[in-house]
Design a protein around this motif. Structure first.
Motif, PDB file in Angstrom:
ATOM      1  N   LEU A 118       0.817  -1.212   0.000  1.00 50.47           N
ATOM      2  CA  LEU A 118       0.000   0.000   0.000  1.00 50.47           C
ATOM      3  C   LEU A 118       0.851   1.262   0.000  1.00 50.47           C
ATOM      4  N   TRP A 119       1.960   1.230   0.708  1.00 51.44           N
ATOM      5  CA  TRP A 119       2.768   2.441   0.869  1.00 51.44           C
ATOM      6  C   TRP A 119       3.454   2.835  -0.430  1.00 51.44           C
ATOM      7  N   THR A 120       3.702   1.882  -1.312  1.00 47.69           N
ATOM      8  CA  THR A 120       4.290   2.236  -2.613  1.00 47.69           C
ATOM      9  C   THR A 120       3.254   2.879  -3.528  1.00 47.69           C
ATOM     10  N   GLY A 121       1.972   2.698  -3.197  1.00 46.08           N
ATOM     11  CA  GLY A 121       0.911   3.315  -3.997  1.00 46.08           C
ATOM     12  C   GLY A 121       0.231   4.466  -3.306  1.00 46.08           C
ATOM     13  N   ASP A 122       0.757   4.883  -2.149  1.00 45.13           N
ATOM     14  CA  ASP A 122       0.118   5.960  -1.397  1.00 45.13           C
ATOM     15  C   ASP A 122      -0.001   7.226  -2.243  1.00 45.13           C
ATOM     16  N   GLN A 123      -1.172   7.834  -2.237  1.00 42.76           N
ATOM     17  CA  GLN A 123      -1.505   9.067  -2.955  1.00 42.76           C
ATOM     18  C   GLN A 123      -1.633   8.859  -4.463  1.00 42.76           C
ATOM     19  N   ARG A 124      -1.609   7.597  -4.909  1.00 49.00           N
ATOM     20  CA  ARG A 124      -1.888   7.344  -6.323  1.00 49.00           C
ATOM     21  C   ARG A 124      -3.355   7.600  -6.609  1.00 49.00           C
ATOM     22  N   VAL A 125      -3.646   8.014  -7.834  1.00 45.94           N
ATOM     23  CA  VAL A 125      -5.014   8.306  -8.248  1.00 45.94           C
ATOM     24  C   VAL A 125      -5.373   7.415  -9.430  1.00 45.94           C
ATOM     25  N   PHE A 126      -6.536   6.782  -9.345  1.00 47.42           N
ATOM     26  CA  PHE A 126      -7.022   5.901 -10.402  1.00 47.42           C
ATOM     27  C   PHE A 126      -8.337   6.461 -10.947  1.00 47.42           C
ATOM     28  N   ARG A 127      -8.513   6.353 -12.242  1.00 46.02           N
ATOM     29  CA  ARG A 127      -9.746   6.841 -12.878  1.00 46.02           C
ATOM     30  C   ARG A 127     -10.759   5.710 -12.982  1.00 46.02           C
ATOM     31  N   ARG A 128     -11.992   6.000 -12.635  1.00 44.17           N
ATOM     32  CA  ARG A 128     -13.062   5.025 -12.738  1.00 44.17           C
ATOM     33  C   ARG A 128     -14.343   5.701 -13.243  1.00 44.17           C
ATOM     34  N   ARG A 129     -15.247   4.894 -13.776  1.00 48.79           N
ATOM     35  CA  ARG A 129     -16.555   5.379 -14.228  1.00 48.79           C
ATOM     36  C   ARG A 129     -17.626   4.672 -13.418  1.00 48.79           C
ATOM     37  N   ILE A 130     -18.524   5.444 -12.838  1.00 41.76           N
ATOM     38  CA  ILE A 130     -19.598   4.880 -12.036  1.00 41.76           C
ATOM     39  C   ILE A 130     -20.587   4.161 -12.956  1.00 41.76           C
ATOM     40  N   THR A 131     -20.925   2.936 -12.606  1.00 41.72           N
ATOM     41  CA  THR A 131     -21.842   2.149 -13.421  1.00 41.72           C
ATOM     42  C   THR A 131     -23.288   2.595 -13.187  1.00 41.72           C
ATOM     43  N   SER A 132     -24.210   1.975 -13.931  1.00 42.17           N
ATOM     44  CA  SER A 132     -25.618   2.361 -13.840  1.00 42.17           C
ATOM     45  C   SER A 132     -26.229   2.076 -12.469  1.00 42.17           C
ATOM     46  N   ASN A 133     -25.627   1.145 -11.724  1.00 41.92           N
ATOM     47  CA  ASN A 133     -26.149   0.866 -10.374  1.00 41.92           C
ATOM     48  C   ASN A 133     -25.377   1.602  -9.280  1.00 41.92           C
ATOM     49  N   GLY A 134     -24.535   2.580  -9.677  1.00 44.32           N
ATOM     50  CA  GLY A 134     -23.875   3.442  -8.699  1.00 44.32           C
ATOM     51  C   GLY A 134     -22.606   2.883  -8.091  1.00 44.32           C
ATOM     52  N   THR A 135     -21.983   1.926  -8.748  1.00 45.27           N
ATOM     53  CA  THR A 135     -20.779   1.305  -8.202  1.00 45.27           C
ATOM     54  C   THR A 135     -19.576   1.547  -9.113  1.00 45.27           C
ATOM     55  N   ILE A 136     -18.397   1.337  -8.547  1.00 44.94           N
ATOM     56  CA  ILE A 136     -17.160   1.303  -9.318  1.00 44.94           C
ATOM     57  C   ILE A 136     -16.456  -0.016  -9.018  1.00 44.94           C
ATOM     58  N   GLN A 137     -15.559  -0.410  -9.882  1.00 45.04           N
ATOM     59  CA  GLN A 137     -14.817  -1.646  -9.667  1.00 45.04           C
ATOM     60  C   GLN A 137     -13.333  -1.352  -9.603  1.00 45.04           C
ATOM     61  N   ILE A 138     -12.672  -1.892  -8.584  1.00 47.03           N
ATOM     62  CA  ILE A 138     -11.229  -1.791  -8.437  1.00 47.03           C
ATOM     63  C   ILE A 138     -10.719  -3.195  -8.180  1.00 47.03           C
ATOM     64  N   ASP A 139      -9.844  -3.655  -9.044  1.00 41.73           N
ATOM     65  CA  ASP A 139      -9.406  -5.039  -9.023  1.00 41.73           C
ATOM     66  C   ASP A 139     -10.656  -5.901  -9.205  1.00 41.73           C
ATOM     67  N   LYS A 140     -10.867  -6.931  -8.406  1.00 42.90           N
ATOM     68  CA  LYS A 140     -12.066  -7.761  -8.561  1.00 42.90           C
ATOM     69  C   LYS A 140     -13.207  -7.314  -7.652  1.00 42.90           C
ATOM     70  N   TYR A 141     -13.023  -6.224  -6.909  1.00 41.61           N
ATOM     71  CA  TYR A 141     -13.996  -5.803  -5.902  1.00 41.61           C
ATOM     72  C   TYR A 141     -14.883  -4.660  -6.409  1.00 41.61           C
ATOM     73  N   THR A 142     -16.136  -4.698  -5.984  1.00 46.26           N
ATOM     74  CA  THR A 142     -17.112  -3.671  -6.324  1.00 46.26           C
ATOM     75  C   THR A 142     -17.365  -2.786  -5.108  1.00 46.26           C
ATOM     76  N   TYR A 143     -17.374  -1.469  -5.334  1.00 40.68           N
ATOM     77  CA  TYR A 143     -17.593  -0.500  -4.264  1.00 40.68           C
ATOM     78  C   TYR A 143     -18.797   0.379  -4.624  1.00 40.68           C
ATOM     79  N   THR A 144     -19.692   0.561  -3.667  1.00 38.91           N
ATOM     80  CA  THR A 144     -20.855   1.426  -3.888  1.00 38.91           C
ATOM     81  C   THR A 144     -20.463   2.888  -3.670  1.00 38.91           C
ATOM     82  N   VAL A 145     -20.817   3.747  -4.636  1.00 39.41           N
ATOM     83  CA  VAL A 145     -20.497   5.172  -4.537  1.00 39.41           C
ATOM     84  C   VAL A 145     -21.778   5.999  -4.442  1.00 39.41           C
ATOM     85  N   ASP A 146     -22.506   6.144  -5.565  1.00 40.43           N
ATOM     86  CA  ASP A 146     -23.718   6.977  -5.575  1.00 40.43           C
ATOM     87  C   ASP A 146     -24.472   6.697  -6.868  1.00 40.43           C
ATOM     88  N   HIS A 147     -25.663   6.113  -6.771  1.00 39.05           N
ATOM     89  CA  HIS A 147     -26.403   5.754  -7.984  1.00 39.05           C
ATOM     90  C   HIS A 147     -26.898   6.994  -8.734  1.00 39.05           C
TER      91      HIS A 147
END
Length: 293
Positions: free
Chosen positions: A191-220
């Motif tokens: 984690l410390w080698t990636g600290d403050q890194r920024v990744f671009r994502r697009r929120i899906t139609s159900n309000g989630t984003i995906q990072i690696d194999k995991y889905t995170y709820t943001v805002d529908h």
């Protein structure tokens, strides 16, 4: 393109896969590692075919056998990089290397010239070594493969800048020792080698984003809009921002916890992770019946 600057011996290795077809149904795939500073073959093994899981196992065997170099260079092979989106979020292998204190150098697409030593040696292995044998079956191919290391390092004269008309063994009779694999590791230290890194994502139609194999709820309500995901290593969180406004702070999924882990337990965990990500990738892009797991 500028000339390649040779690193010191055992300072940076290149790794890649190559393969030969034995018959219409059988192939030999090999995993080859070359030291950029000496042109030596560091490691060579083969099997009928590598997956993300067995590729990570091969890298682990390399490091257990030969020690840990400061840097390891490779391309964006899905078995190394894992991510179906091929973005900059670190794959299982990249995280594995960073936990062990090895800097991964990932070559951009269509740039085999950035790992020329392993590319050249794959050609040598096929054209000068394996081609001299009648490889009628897999057993014969796997039997003659290891002897290439002695041929390349002790018998074959190299005219590159590193060896200058000598064999690698003659040009570099002594090599600096490398640190061995530690008995225990901090599985989340990447984690410390990636600290403050920024990744671009697009929120899906159900309000989630995906990072690696995991889905995170943001805002529908913000579906189909772009966000920036900021990695906060000290707090073990992702911060999701849009137009400079913080939308959510999310605990990073898939972490192993703050306690040290034995290397054997860690490699078992990472093999499972590489396998699960590969399955997830296939499930997204292929029909269920096509998934080879």
């Amino acid at each position: 393109r500028e000339p390649i600057e040779l690193p010191a011996p055992n300072e940076e290795w290149e790794m890649d896969f190559g393969e030969i077809k034995i018959d219409n149904e059988t192939k030999l795939e090999f995993f080859l590692v070359i030291d950029r500073g000496t042109s030596r073959v560091v490691y060579l093994e083969g099997c009928m075919g590598y997956t993300a899981e067995t590729a990570l196992e091969a890298v682990a065997r390399l490091l257990i056998t030969c020690g840990r170099p400061p840097r390891l260079r490779f391309d964006r092979d899905p078995r190394f990089m894992g991510s179906w989106t091929m973005d900059s979020y670190p794959s299982s292998l990249v995280r594995f290397l960073r936990v062990l204190g090895i800097e991964p150098i990932v070559c951009p697409p269509r740039r085999p010239d950035l790992k020329p030593f392993v590319e050249r040696t794959i050609g040598t292995l096929k054209a000068e070594w394996l081609a001299r044998f009648s490889l009628n079956d897999y057993a014969k191919a796997i039997d003659v493969l290891p002897n290439f290391v002695f041929y390349h390092n002790a018998e074959r004269v190299h005219f590159g800048r590193a060896c200058n008309g000598k064999t690698p063994d003659n040009a570099f009779p002594e090599l600096p020792a490398l640190p061995q694999i530690p008995e225990q590791v901090d599985p989340d230290s990447w984690l410390w080698t990636g600290d403050q890194r920024v990744f671009r994502r697009r929120i899906t139609s159900n309000g989630t984003i995906q990072i690696d194999k995991y889905t995170y709820t943001v805002d529908h309500t913000r579906a189909k809009t772009n966000v920036l995901v900021y990695l906060d290593a000290p707090n073990r969180q992702f911060h999701v921002l849009q137009d400079g406004v913080l939308l959510r702070s999310l605990d990073i999924k898939g972490l192993h916890g703050p306690e040290p882990m034995t290397f054997q337990d860690y490699i078992t965990q990472m093999k499972q992770e590489a396998r699960s990500i590969a399955i997830h990738r296939w499930a997204m892009w292929f029909n269920p019946g096509d998934v080879p797991f």
